[in-house]
Design a protein around this motif. Structure first.
Motif, PDB file in Angstrom:
ATOM      1  N   ARG A 144       0.815  -1.215   0.000  1.00 50.14           N
ATOM      2  CA  ARG A 144       0.000   0.000   0.000  1.00 50.14           C
ATOM      3  C   ARG A 144       0.853   1.272   0.000  1.00 50.14           C
ATOM      4  NH1 ARG A 144      -4.725   0.401   4.244  1.00 50.14           N
ATOM      5  NH2 ARG A 144      -3.733  -1.588   4.694  1.00 50.14           N
ATOM      6  N   GLU A 145       1.936   1.279   0.758  1.00 49.97           N
ATOM      7  CA  GLU A 145       2.775   2.475   0.870  1.00 49.97           C
ATOM      8  C   GLU A 145       3.399   2.839  -0.473  1.00 49.97           C
ATOM      9  OE1 GLU A 145       6.723   4.057   3.310  1.00 49.97           O
ATOM     10  OE2 GLU A 145       5.688   2.227   3.951  1.00 49.97           O
TER      11      GLU A 145
ATOM     12  N   CYS B  15       0.857   4.274  -2.755  1.00 53.00           N
ATOM     13  CA  CYS B  15       0.561   5.654  -2.356  1.00 53.00           C
ATOM     14  C   CYS B  15       1.605   6.601  -2.941  1.00 53.00           C
ATOM     15  CB  CYS B  15       0.536   5.747  -0.829  1.00 53.00           C
ATOM     16  SG  CYS B  15       0.050   7.358  -0.198  1.00 53.00           S
TER      17      CYS B  15
ATOM     18  N   CYS C 262       0.953   7.059  -6.686  1.00 51.49           N
ATOM     19  CA  CYS C 262      -0.188   7.930  -7.004  1.00 51.49           C
ATOM     20  C   CYS C 262       0.055   9.383  -6.617  1.00 51.49           C
ATOM     21  CB  CYS C 262      -1.443   7.426  -6.293  1.00 51.49           C
ATOM     22  SG  CYS C 262      -2.010   5.797  -6.814  1.00 51.49           S
TER      23      CYS C 262
ATOM     24  N   PHE D  18       1.553  12.686   0.380  1.00 50.64           N
ATOM     25  CA  PHE D  18       0.746  12.072   1.439  1.00 50.64           C
ATOM     26  C   PHE D  18       1.572  11.943   2.718  1.00 50.64           C
ATOM     27  CE2 PHE D  18      -1.221   8.444   3.637  1.00 50.64           C
ATOM     28  CZ  PHE D  18      -2.546   8.813   3.625  1.00 50.64           C
TER      29      PHE D  18
ATOM     30  N   TRP E  90      -7.864   1.501  -0.825  1.00 48.71           N
ATOM     31  CA  TRP E  90      -6.827   2.331  -0.203  1.00 48.71           C
ATOM     32  C   TRP E  90      -7.112   3.816  -0.393  1.00 48.71           C
ATOM     33  CZ3 TRP E  90      -2.457  -1.003  -2.780  1.00 48.71           C
ATOM     34  CH2 TRP E  90      -2.396  -2.228  -2.133  1.00 48.71           C
ATOM     35  N   HIS E  91      -7.558   4.198  -1.590  1.00 50.79           N
ATOM     36  CA  HIS E  91      -7.879   5.605  -1.833  1.00 50.79           C
ATOM     37  C   HIS E  91      -8.994   6.071  -0.896  1.00 50.79           C
ATOM     38  CE1 HIS E  91      -5.608   7.297  -5.252  1.00 50.79           C
ATOM     39  NE2 HIS E  91      -5.422   6.031  -5.598  1.00 50.79           N
TER      40      HIS E  91
ATOM     41  N   TRP F 189      -7.303   6.740   2.369  1.00 52.65           N
ATOM     42  CA  TRP F 189      -6.537   7.990   2.304  1.00 52.65           C
ATOM     43  C   TRP F 189      -7.464   9.195   2.286  1.00 52.65           C
ATOM     44  CZ3 TRP F 189      -3.645   5.445  -2.341  1.00 52.65           C
ATOM     45  CH2 TRP F 189      -2.774   4.464  -1.857  1.00 52.65           C
TER      46      TRP F 189
ATOM     47  N   GLN G  87      -6.478  13.149  -6.293  1.00 48.07           N
ATOM     48  CA  GLN G  87      -7.216  11.948  -5.915  1.00 48.07           C
ATOM     49  C   GLN G  87      -8.520  11.841  -6.698  1.00 48.07           C
ATOM     50  OE1 GLN G  87      -8.498  11.490  -1.756  1.00 48.07           O
ATOM     51  NE2 GLN G  87      -7.511   9.484  -1.833  1.00 48.07           N
TER      52      GLN G  87
END
Length: 258
Positions: free
Chosen positions: A123-124, A127, A130, A135, A177-178, A181, A191
């Motif tokens: 996931r990191e 992130c 993206c 973030f 995940w989005h 976040w 986003q």
């Protein structure tokens, strides 16, 4: 023919999986088994302690008043929701993009991704792909961290050459995940673009998990929309697009604006 009744000494209704001797009369269940045979004796003894029929007392008054879980729709403030004509334009544009994506997939002419993808479970790293490290910087700022902040690194735009090379499982992971976040740091234009691209590539029919996820995202967007200071806020059009697509294109009509 086996009898309908069953006692602790009558095990003919169940086929024996492993051979074992009978539980001795002086069997002590508090003593740990010292061999495989004693272990099986413990299993047999414990099985015989279970009741053949178990009942539970039910409060029939509660049955007469069944509880229901109802999702509360956050209504857009006056002047914030798009008009029916605008919603139709959004849906037409989105549908055209979906058709273009379907044609690319069927033609097998999907361009290679310009970036290397992280693991589907990382996931990191997704992130960072993206959003760059914006973030991470936002989290440090939110935590009032005194640590030296690294220079800003820009994230990737959701180009077709990127999102079309992400498998459906990866798309579902990214949506989840989005949404997380989004709850932590609120909404950003970047986003919003990723949400639009992910929804455009998400194949129908939706899985129950994906349907629940996009509904969750639309509800968060509706809540954020209701908290905007004015109808001139730059985030409003992006939030409206996501809400409209989820509600109208993916048939979640209870979330739609009137």
């Amino acid at each position: 023919m086996a009898s309908d009744s069953y006692s602790s000494d009558d095990e003919t209704l169940l086929s024996q999986a492993l051979p074992t001797t009978k539980v001795p009369n002086n069997f002590d269940p508090s003593v740990p088994p010292a061999s495989a045979e004693e272990y099986l004796q413990h299993v047999v003894w414990e099985a015989r302690q279970c009741q053949d029929v178990v009942t539970v007392d039910v409060d029939r008054q509660k049955l007469k008043k069944p509880g229901t879980l109802k999702e509360v729709k956050v209504t857009a403030p006056h002047g914030y929701a798009p008009s029916p004509e605008t919603q139709q334009e959004l849906l037409t544009s989105f549908s055209n993009l979906r058709t273009h994506i379907a044609n690319l997939r069927s033609s097998k002419q999907i361009p290679p991704s310009p970036v290397r993808f992280p693991s589907l479970k990382n996931r990191e790293e997704w992130c960072k792909l993206c959003f760059g490290n914006s973030f991470q910087l936002a989290l440090l700022k939110q935590a009032n961290s005194d640590a030296a902040q690294p220079p800003l690194v820009e994230g990737q735009q959701p180009l077709l050459s990127i999102v079309l090379n992400i498998k459906q499982r990866g798309l579902r992971n990214l949506l989840e995940w989005h949404a997380q976040w989004l709850e932590v740091l609120g909404f950003s234009e970047a986003q919003g673009c990723w949400f639009y691209a992910l929804l455009a590539c998400l194949e129908k029919p939706l899985t129950p998990e994906s349907c629940s996820q996009i509904r969750h995202i639309a509800r968060i967007c509706a809540k954020l929309r209701s908290s905007l200071e004015s109808s001139d806020h730059p985030h409003l059009p992006h939030l409206n697009v996501i809400i409209c697509i989820v509600a109208r294109y993916f048939n979640q009509e209870d979330l739609a604006d009137g």
